[in-house]
Every structure is written in C-alpha cells, then in structure tokens.
Design an enzyme around this catalytic site. Structure first.
Site, PDB file in Angstrom:
ATOM      1  N   CYS A   1      -0.064  -3.155   2.706  1.00  0.00           N
ATOM      2  CA  CYS A   1      -0.892  -3.845   1.711  1.00  0.00           C
ATOM      3  C   CYS A   1      -2.197  -4.363   2.315  1.00  0.00           C
ATOM      4  CB  CYS A   1      -0.113  -4.950   1.006  1.00  0.00           C
ATOM      5  SG  CYS A   1       0.266  -6.380   2.004  1.00  0.00           S
TER       6      CYS A   1
ATOM      7  N   ASP B   1       4.545 -10.931  -3.224  1.00  0.00           N
ATOM      8  CA  ASP B   1       5.984 -10.687  -3.422  1.00  0.00           C
ATOM      9  C   ASP B   1       6.520  -9.903  -2.221  1.00  0.00           C
ATOM     10  OD1 ASP B   1       8.439 -10.777  -4.655  1.00  0.00           O
ATOM     11  OD2 ASP B   1       8.045  -9.088  -6.007  1.00  0.00           O
TER      12      ASP B   1
ATOM     13  N   GLU C   1       3.262  -1.374  -1.890  1.00  0.00           N
ATOM     14  CA  GLU C   1       4.565  -1.528  -1.239  1.00  0.00           C
ATOM     15  C   GLU C   1       4.639  -0.567  -0.058  1.00  0.00           C
ATOM     16  OE1 GLU C   1       7.501  -3.396  -1.438  1.00  0.00           O
ATOM     17  OE2 GLU C   1       8.138  -2.083   0.205  1.00  0.00           O
TER      18      GLU C   1
END
Lengths: 367, 367
Positions: free
Chosen positions: A261, A281, A225
């Site tokens: 990421c 996500d 994240e």
C-alpha cells in the site's frame, strides 16, 4: 489428542503451615484425597525449602504425574498432568474435579479455592488465544478449515462453533463471521455518508469493509492489499462477511490492487489523486521488513501518506486496539499528535465477539 | 499477590525421543536454555518411565520450580511455577517467554509450540471464569466492588475494565453493565409490543429487565425476586443498567415482591390472575432445596405455573444457555415438549459480552 494439565489451588492459613510437621500434614491430607481418585498413587519425590515451602511429585504408573506445592505465603497448588489419547475418557471428570475441590477445601480448612477446566496442550489446532492485554481465552474452535503460508504471513481459517469461521494471521485474530459490528464501527455506519464518495482502503484483505461500503453507494473504492492468498482464503471461507467482492479485481464500483500500500499511496500522491475517506484496515503488526521496534514509525508513515491523499474535509478511519490496552492506545495517539499538518480525532468503541473484548476505533480529520 | 504458573509445550518428532539417550538430549537442550534465564538452576529429580516418557524437576533456590515432561506421543511440556509478591517484577517477562519459546522451538526442531500467559493462582479476586461449555476465560477484573452471602447465594459485584461492573452469583456470571443486548434479546425489543400489557417477571433481581420493560409503557409489571440482597447490590452498583427501579418496591407501574416465585405464582393462579407476558429470568441453577439432579423438575414446575398464568395469546420469554451447550439446550427443549397443554417455541440468539459467548433465548406460546 493432547496432554491435559489441571490446576487446583487452595488458600491456606499461613499460620497452619509454618512448621515442617504442619506442611507434612497438609501433604498427607492431599495425598489421602488423591488416593481416592488415583488408587495406584505413589510418592516419587519431595523437597522442603528453608522458607517454609514444600514440593512433592506423586504419580500413578508414571502416567498421571501430580505436583503438589505449599507456598509459605499460604497457598497450596496441585497440578495434575497426563496424556489423553483421542477417544479416551479423561482421568478426571469435571464432576470429580469439583468434588475433589470441595472435599479438599473442607479438609484443609481453606476459605478459598479454585480449579480450572483441563488445559489442553499439544493439539494441532490452537484453541487458546490472547486478548490485546494478554488475557487467556479458550475458544470453541473445532476445525482447522484452511492453512497456508503466504510470502507475508501464516494464514489460517479456523471454525468456531459459535463465532463461525475466523481469519487468523500469524496466530492473531483478525475477523470472524460474527464480527459485522467490527466493520460497522470501523466505518461508522449510520454516522458517515458514503454516497458518491471516493474511498481508499489500506489492507482490508478479508473483504468485509469493501463489501459493507459498497452497500452505501460510494462513487468508487480502491483497495490496496498486499496478500493475494488472504483474499483467496476469505473469498472461499468468509463469503458471509465479504460477499462476492473478492471474486473480481475490478468493476465500475471498485478496484482491488494487489501490492504494497505504501508504494501505491506514493503513486497516488504523485498523481494528485484525492479521497473523501481513507481506511487503515491493516493488521496490527505491520507487514514489512522493519523490525518490530520500528512499528510505530511504519504506522506514522501510513498516517502521513494517508493525509496527503485526503481532501481537506476528508476522514481517516481506522481501528486502534483493545480498550484495556491503555499504553498501546496512548502510543497510537502520540503518533497522531506528531503529524503535520495537525489532525484531531474522535473515537468509538465496540465489543468485537471474536476478539472477546472491546475495541477502540479512531476517526481522524485535519485540525 | 499470587502464584504464577506458566505453561509451555512443544511438539516433538516422536522418532527423535524414542531412546533414553535421545530424551536425555532433549532434557539437556531444555536445561541449557532455562539456565540462560535462571542462572542458579539445579536439577532436583528426574524419572524415566518404561513407555518412553521422561520427567524432571528443576528449581532455582527452591523458589522457581520447573517441571519438564516428555510424553512418548511426541510432546514436551515445561511448567514454570513461582510466587509473585505484590509489586515485584515477574521472573519471566512476556518477551522472555516469547524468546524462550522461539529458541527452544528451533533447537528442538519442533514444528509447533505454544505458551500461555502466566496463570495467576490464589488471588483473592477470581479472574478466571468458564463459559457454559467449560472453556477458560480470563477476565480483566481489577476490583472486588462488593461481596456478601445472602441466605440464598454468594453475591459479588466485580469490576471489569472493559465490561464495567459484573454481577456474579455463586461464581457464575449473571449480567454486566456491558450487557444491554442480553436484556434486549430476552425481551425481543423491536419485535414484541409491551404497550398496555400485563407482565410478570420471575427472578430478574438485577432490575435490568424491569428497567427496560418500563420504557415500553406496559400497563403493569410484577416482579418476583427471592433475594433482597441482590437487589440492594444491583441498585447500588449496577444503576447504569437498572436505573432507579430497585429504589422502590411499588409504584403505579410496577410491584416488586420479595419472595419465592413459585409460592406467588400459586397465589396468582388461585386468584385467576393472568398476564400477557411471563419472563423466566431466574439464575441458571435454581435456588431451592432440591438437589441439582432435580433441576429439570424445578424448571418444568416453573414452566407449568407460568403457562397457567398466561392469557391464551400470552408469551413466556426466557433465556436458554450458551449456543455451544447443545446437550443442555436439548434437555431444556425436552422439558418444553413435556408440557400440557402443548406449547411451541421460537429462538433468538445474541453474543453477550460478559458471558464471552453467544446465548440462546426462547419465546414460548401455546401451540
């Protein structure tokens, strides 16, 4: 607290507004009815257009301003606008609006009419958001719980009376306390078996996916994240959906890495690290320096790296978009088709309460 | 197909619009920006109010009319209205709107702004409905599937792209193909045991409750529905939620009686007939000759008769209202407290997709 705009419209028999005299008569009926509600009403301006249209401005003490427009196509619109100070009573109650609509409908011999509840404008909290296909939805938001600007985005936690706390990133709904169904559909609860599996989550800063996955006893989860501040906000205000997983950055069961990421995926690929599941996500619009037009390139980059991280029987699970956004979903699937080696996919869907719409989820495997 | 009204608003520093010259400057900036989009723009009218307000009317060929208002409280509203004929391109694309907002926000040095997607007015199909607490919700309705006026109400079946067919009675959402959760929460699926039980449904014309109850092997269900036409419409267009139960009026398992439920309840009471479960599945506003003010009296009458029909361990199950409608729910519970003999109740809740809100359900038993 805000300006109020109230919109009425009445379908008229176009034959009955063909002449200037007929349009003046419609305007007279409207004014007459408005004068019952606004006793100090004055006509400030009116204009006729060549193509059988009419437009007028009425006002009461220059505070409530009302525009009235007759379209040649057989439609009358009335817009009422005024400023409603905090703690003051509205100029028009819902009952008065309903009565006005019914009386005018009858007097104008209209066979369809409509009014919308007052549209609140200029309030500090934004209660109107849009669905993925640009429909207007008014939320029952009553409190701005948290607001901050991270290096990556504007972060808000808003409280809805019925949906609980909602995470809003750059004005877009992300997840709310009401949305367990979102996480369960994304992970295919009851369909996928996570026990003993190695999992990588791309994004997932709200912590809900990590929290739900850990209940299914995976071997290890790594979450990538970028936005530390999102995690802090969610840890504090969304703990009903993320538990305490955002409290720690590393346990035997999981590791949260704060960073881009794509960088970490490259690192994992170089190390030969493989996962049983990779979850996409991330937020809808990728957080990157790339212009929005390059959004699909970014999404494909994510796909490509993800599949390099997957074991041969691994799965890439991600959300798509609202099921009504056919165009966007087609573009998404086009990106999947461009992938090499070839992949195949299935979809599932769920109505997500805080999105106020049905959403599509993808399960992608090597073909 | 409809008029389009597009609403923008910008929060302004009130100190920067205190004088007439400052307000003229704001108006000039707005006009300047609008002229980039509407090249034929003309100023038709402007008005200053004593309390630091400003209002103007601009138009392009008298077709697109734009009102621009500065409120002394530090708010600028811009309303754009024009008629969009079927098949024509909108005057303002969503991209143009977004750009206009961003540029004006910057030029006006505004720290918050907002625009809403175009509000479509005058369309034959009503795509805007309200939640129980009067919030505006725009539905993705694309087809009017059925419309009729029965002796009791206006009946519509509208098709939503994501919710499926929706039953609308007198402009109110009743149930849609997406709403199994409504029926399951009303009946407490998984909590209540209906096997071998005798059940009475008051209303329930959409057939969904009867259909779901019959799956649980009750001894017998009697349904009292006043509106034959509702059942015909639902049988034809909502068969995914009511199956074929509305095809027949009587089988060994159930009987559908077309008539006023109060009359039949009185008849059942006189006969000493008793039930294990009575369901209140009537529409929100009772269908009766009584004025709306007597609505609560009607609801209490239904309660009283229902409890006379219940076995000592029987249950009355019904829907309440949106969970955000605290006042209405309190009034509802007040009626329950007025009942003799005394009753007690529990509640459950569910987010009902086609209502776009969370709804409360009641389970009432003798105290």
């Amino acid at each position: 607290m805000a300006a109020q705009t109230i919109l009425f419209d009445f379908t008229l028999d176009a034959g009955k507004t063909a002449t200037s005299i007929q349009r003046q008569e419609v305007a007279r009926i409207v004014r007459n009815e408005l004068e019952h509600v606004f006793t100090q009403l004055e006509l400030a301006y009116s204009m006729e257009s060549m193509d059988n249209g009419y437009f007028s401005v009425l006002h009461e003490n220059k505070e409530t301003i009302i525009t009235c427009r007759i379209f040649q196509q057989g439609l009358l619109t009335i817009n009422v606008e005024y400023y409603l100070a905090a703690g003051k009573e509205p100029v028009l109650s819902l009952d008065t609006m309903r009565t006005m609509e019914l009386i005018l409908r009858q007097k104008l011999d209209s066979d369809r009419s409509k009014y919308l509840p007052p549209i609140k404008r200029g309030g500090y909290i934004d209660i109107y958001m849009t669905s993925s296909d640009e429909r207007i939805i008014e939320y029952d938001i009553d409190t701005l719980v948290y607001e901050a600007r991270s290096p990556f985005q504007k972060i808000q936690i808003l409280h809805s009376k019925t949906l609980g706390n909602m995470l809003i990133l750059d004005e877009l709904q992300n997840i709310a306390e009401s949305d367990l169904i979102y996480t369960e559909t994304l992970m295919g609860r009851g369909i996928e078996n996570y026990e003993g599996k190695e999992i990588c989550i791309l994004g997932g800063g709200d912590g809900a996916l990590l929290y739900e996955l850990l209940k299914e006893k995976p071997k290890h989860v790594v979450m990538l994240e970028i936005d530390e501040l999102v995690m802090q906000a969610c840890n504090k205000y969304l703990s009903s959906i993320c538990g305490d997983v955002l409290e720690k950055r590393k346990t035997d069961q999981y590791e949260i890495i704060v960073g881009d990421c794509v960088d970490y995926m490259k690192k994992f690929i170089a190390e030969g690290r493989k996962f049983d599941y990779v979850f996409g996500d991330l937020t809808d619009i990728p957080i990157s320096d790339a212009p929005i037009g390059e959004c699909w390139d970014f999404i494909r980059t994510i796909f490509e790296h993800s599949f390099q991280l997957l074991k041969p029987d691994g799965k890439y699970l991600t959300h798509g978009n609202g099921t009504s956004c056919l165009e966007s979903l087609q573009l998404f699937e086009e990106q999947l088709r461009l992938l090499k080696p070839k992949v195949k996919f299935t979809t599932t869907k769920a109505f997500v309460p805080s999105f106020m719409e049905e959403w599509l989820f993808y399960q992608v495997t090597f073909a």
